[in-house]
Scaffold this active site. Structure first.
Site, PDB file in Angstrom:
ATOM      1  CG  PHE A 167      -1.937   1.064   1.213  1.00 45.49           C
ATOM      2  CD1 PHE A 167      -3.089   0.921   0.459  1.00 45.49           C
ATOM      3  CD2 PHE A 167      -1.752   2.237   1.933  1.00 45.49           C
ATOM      4  CE1 PHE A 167      -4.043   1.932   0.423  1.00 45.49           C
ATOM      5  CE2 PHE A 167      -2.710   3.256   1.902  1.00 45.49           C
ATOM      6  CZ  PHE A 167      -3.853   3.089   1.140  1.00 45.49           C
ATOM      7  CG  ASP A 188       0.220  -2.704   6.917  1.00 46.58           C
ATOM      8  OD1 ASP A 188      -0.875  -3.080   7.376  1.00 46.58           O
ATOM      9  OD2 ASP A 188       0.363  -1.627   6.325  1.00 46.58           O
ATOM     10  CE1 TYR A 210      -8.756   2.247   7.118  1.00 38.58           C
ATOM     11  CE2 TYR A 210      -7.876   3.454   8.987  1.00 38.58           C
ATOM     12  CZ  TYR A 210      -7.744   2.991   7.694  1.00 38.58           C
ATOM     13  OH  TYR A 210      -6.607   3.271   6.976  1.00 38.58           O
ATOM     14  CE  LYS A 211      -7.433  -1.226   5.256  1.00 40.36           C
ATOM     15  NZ  LYS A 211      -7.976  -0.328   4.247  1.00 40.36           N
ATOM     16  NE  ARG A 218      -9.733  -2.820  -2.655  1.00 39.41           N
ATOM     17  CZ  ARG A 218      -9.246  -2.299  -1.530  1.00 39.41           C
ATOM     18  NH1 ARG A 218      -8.069  -2.686  -1.082  1.00 39.41           N
ATOM     19  NH2 ARG A 218      -9.928  -1.409  -0.836  1.00 39.41           N
TER      20      ARG A 218
HETATM   21  C1  LIG Z   1      -1.861  -2.029   3.924  1.00 44.59           C
HETATM   22  C2  LIG Z   1      -2.303  -0.669   4.364  1.00 44.59           C
HETATM   23  N1  LIG Z   1      -1.512   0.078   5.157  1.00 44.59           N
HETATM   24  C3  LIG Z   1      -1.900   1.319   5.563  1.00 44.59           C
HETATM   25  C4  LIG Z   1      -3.118   1.845   5.180  1.00 44.59           C
HETATM   26  C5  LIG Z   1      -3.623   3.203   5.562  1.00 44.59           C
HETATM   27  O1  LIG Z   1      -2.942   3.928   6.470  1.00 44.59           O
HETATM   28  P1  LIG Z   1      -3.716   5.084   7.291  1.00 44.59           P
HETATM   29  O2  LIG Z   1      -4.633   4.396   8.256  1.00 44.59           O
HETATM   30  O3  LIG Z   1      -2.632   5.867   7.918  1.00 44.59           O
HETATM   31  O4  LIG Z   1      -4.496   5.883   6.297  1.00 44.59           O
HETATM   32  C6  LIG Z   1      -3.962   1.093   4.363  1.00 44.59           C
HETATM   33  C7  LIG Z   1      -5.274   1.663   3.954  1.00 44.59           C
HETATM   34  O5  LIG Z   1      -6.050   1.115   3.261  1.00 44.59           O
HETATM   35  C8  LIG Z   1      -3.542  -0.175   3.944  1.00 44.59           C
HETATM   36  O6  LIG Z   1      -4.323  -0.898   3.144  1.00 44.59           O
END
Ligand SMILES: Cc1ncc(COP(=O)(O)O)c(C=O)c1O
Length: 413
Positions: free
Chosen positions: A130, A199, A224-225, A372
């Site tokens: 990402f 991550d 939030y997912k 997706r």
């Molecule tokens: C793999 C991954 N890392 C990080 C993030 C987002 O980071 P943040 O919460 O700082 O916007 C996402 C957002 O979809 C993501 O998919």
């Protein structure tokens, strides 16, 4: 509806009745008539959240004001939330901290991890990650004078040698839904003397994660997912207990101090993972997250995985059977390598997604050509999968994706 389609839909219903998570959907407030397959972007609203947040606003903030730091125990809210997240990622709550955005948390964690391997000169990361992960890693590399080494996503271990301080990978790929073998990759990093940082944005709450069992050093993830904490809810970080003592993170704010209210001039890190804290925690967002996590009460991680694989497998099976390769499945078909989403490639992927939304099926588009679909095991049903594919067949057969109103130049996300 023909007898044949009625029968197939009944079969989907039967799968839901047999599902161990069948009752969990009631723990969420979902709009009537919508098939929501975007929980890998923003999770649904858990039933207990609105009242809890409303109470925090009107009573705790509105009436009790500053006293709520003690009376409502706001001061320990981040800790209580960490204790709920720990079991969902195979960790003790005492090794988890919650508070900043994923990007900020990743920055602090990656910098701290690199500092634990002085003399080593590189960070390994996959180019398909990402974007924020790549940007943050580049920022950390610049700050600490390290090399940013892009690995082959298919074989990250090949890029790891004795110069590497930290290997930083996303467990489930945001674009394809492909999942790494956490144990094998972590072992390969350790064999070269490097530390491992995962991550977990697309894993936590949807696939079982065993951080302690795999001896992972660090992990970060959003809430939030699949954890359903609400838009912009704060991220978590996991730090293996053996790293707590030496951890030197770069944003040494007062909330990470051993005695914040002593107001000392000099920084003394708090014991344990609390030193990952920086500033005042986002209490309202943490309140929503705290209530949201209750949706996982009594839920077995093995049931989450079984349901997720059943949903994604069923979707792939129906796409194969009914769409005659009109869309390419780019998610690995092997269950061990698949997270909880399925991605389809199509030249008009943006149009496909928009036409589906207009038909009540919400997925999302990722540039340049990916549609997706996220299958949050807690609330997506097999009957939703069935209905989604019905609509997808109609969109493709009627070429609705080609409508000028679905021009990709209108895309905002
Ligand atoms: C793999 C991954 N890392 C990080 C993030 C987002 O980071 P943040 O919460 O700082 O916007 C996402 C957002 O979809 C993501 O998919």
């Amino acid at each position: 509806m023909t007898t044949e389609t009625t029968g197939a839909r009944e079969e989907a219903r039967a799968r839901d009745e047999a599902s161990p998570l069948g009752e969990c959907r009631d723990r969420f407030l979902l709009p009537e008539g919508m098939v929501y397959l975007d929980g890998n972007s923003l999770g649904a609203l858990p039933r207990g959240v609105p009242d809890r947040v409303s109470r925090a606003v009107t009573e705790e903030w509105g009436r009790r004001l500053i006293a709520s730091w003690n009376d409502a125990d706001w001061i320990n809210l981040s800790r209580r939330v960490a204790d709920k997240i720990g079991p969902l990622i195979g960790a003790k709550g005492a090794d988890v901290h919650v508070g900043d955005s994923t990007s900020v948390t990743l920055f602090k964690t990656l910098a701290a991890a690199c500092r634990l391997r002085p003399g080593r000169t590189a960070i390994v990361i996959e180019p398909s990650t990402f974007p924020t992960d790549g940007y943050v890693a580049a920022g950390v590399a610049r700050l600490l004078g390290l090399e940013l080494r892009w690995c082959d996503p298919e074989d990250p271990a090949r890029a790891v040698d004795e110069d590497v301080a930290v290997v930083c990978l996303t467990h489930v790929d945001f674009r394809t839904g492909a999942m790494y073998d956490m144990g094998a990759v972590t072992r390969a990093a350790h064999d070269a003397g490097a530390l491992m940082l995962w991550d977990l944005c697309h894993s936590a709450g949807a696939v079982p994660v065993e951080l302690a069992e795999h001896e992972v050093d660090f992990a970060v993830g959003c809430t939030y997912k699949y954890l359903n904490g609400g838009p912009g809810s704060p991220a978590f970080v996991y730090v293996a207990p053996e790293h707590h003592g030496a951890l030197d993170q770069p944003i040494t704010g007062w909330m990470g101090h051993a005695h914040p209210f002593d107001m000392d001039r000099d920084y003394l890190p708090a014991p344990g993972v609390t030193r990952m804290a920086s500033g005042t925690p986002p209490i309202l967002a943490l309140t929503a997250l705290d209530a949201a996590l209750d949706a996982f009460d009594g839920v077995d991680q093995a049931d989450i995985r079984a349901t997720s694989l059943s949903l994604t497998g069923y979707f792939i099976e129906l796409v194969d059977a009914r769409l005659d390769a009109a869309l390419e499945v780019i998610t690995p078909r092997g269950p061990a390598l698949r997270g909880s989403q399925v991605s389809l490639r199509h030249d008009h992927a943006y149009g496909v997604v928009q036409a589906l939304i207009d038909r009540g099926v919400v997925g999302d588009f990722r540039t340049p050509d990916v549609a997706r679909f996220g299958f949050a095991p807690m609330y997506v049903r097999h009957v939703d999968v069935y209905d989604a594919v019905e609509q997808l067949v109609a969109v493709v057969k009627r070429e609705e994706f080609a409508s000028p109103s679905y021009d990709v130049r209108n895309a905002v996300t």
